[in-house]
Design an enzyme around this catalytic site. Structure first.
Site, short mmCIF file in Angstrom:
data_model
loop_
_atom_site.label_atom_id
_atom_site.label_comp_id
_atom_site.label_asym_id
_atom_site.label_seq_id
_atom_site.Cartn_x
_atom_site.Cartn_y
_atom_site.Cartn_z
N CYS A 76 0.93 -1.16 -0.13
CA CYS A 76 0.08 0.08 0.05
C CYS A 76 0.66 1.39 -0.01
CB CYS A 76 -0.78 0.03 1.25
SG CYS A 76 -1.95 1.63 1.52
N SER A 77 0.73 2.14 -1.01
CA SER A 77 1.53 3.40 -1.11
C SER A 77 1.33 4.24 0.32
CB SER A 77 1.30 4.01 -2.32
OG SER A 77 -0.22 4.71 -2.25
#
Length: 116
Positions: A11-12
């Site tokens: 997840c960024s």
């Protein structure tokens, strides 16, 4: 207890939140919650600190949320917490917390509330 992060390395926003902590030289325990799912007690603690209801901590766009119709009003808080334990992808991320404080790293800069 020091800070912990419920982290998903894919997840960024989670990576960005962790980078902010690292850039500020904050020691944090990284919990990859998809592999090491938090306990019912831990989730309840986070929910209480955030002053949320369990559904507020859920990712409503996930297929498991839709497939199980988790928006139903007949589900109890315990039901929803159990769904998060059984399907940790439902847990909003990232969450940075300790015994008394918690933030969701959306946006990642929210973590600054805990370290400044």
């Amino acid at each position: 207890m020091g800070l912990k992060i419920l982290h998903n390395p894919r997840c960024s926003k989670s990576r960005q939140t962790l980078a902010i902590l690292n850039d500020n030289e904050i020691d944090v325990d990284i919990i990859e919650y998809l592999k090491d799912t938090p306990s019912k007690e831990t989730l309840r603690q986070i929910i209480n600190i955030l002053e949320f209801k369990p559904r507020d901590l859920m990712r409503k766009g996930e297929a498991v949320y839709k497939d199980n119709d988790l928006r139903r009003e007949d589900l109890t808080e315990d039901d929803l917490i159990q769904f998060m334990i059984d399907n940790p992808i439902l847990i909003e991320r990232p969450i940075v917390y300790d015994d008394e404080r918690a933030v969701i790293g959306r946006p990642p800069d929210n973590v600054l509330k805990l370290i400044k």
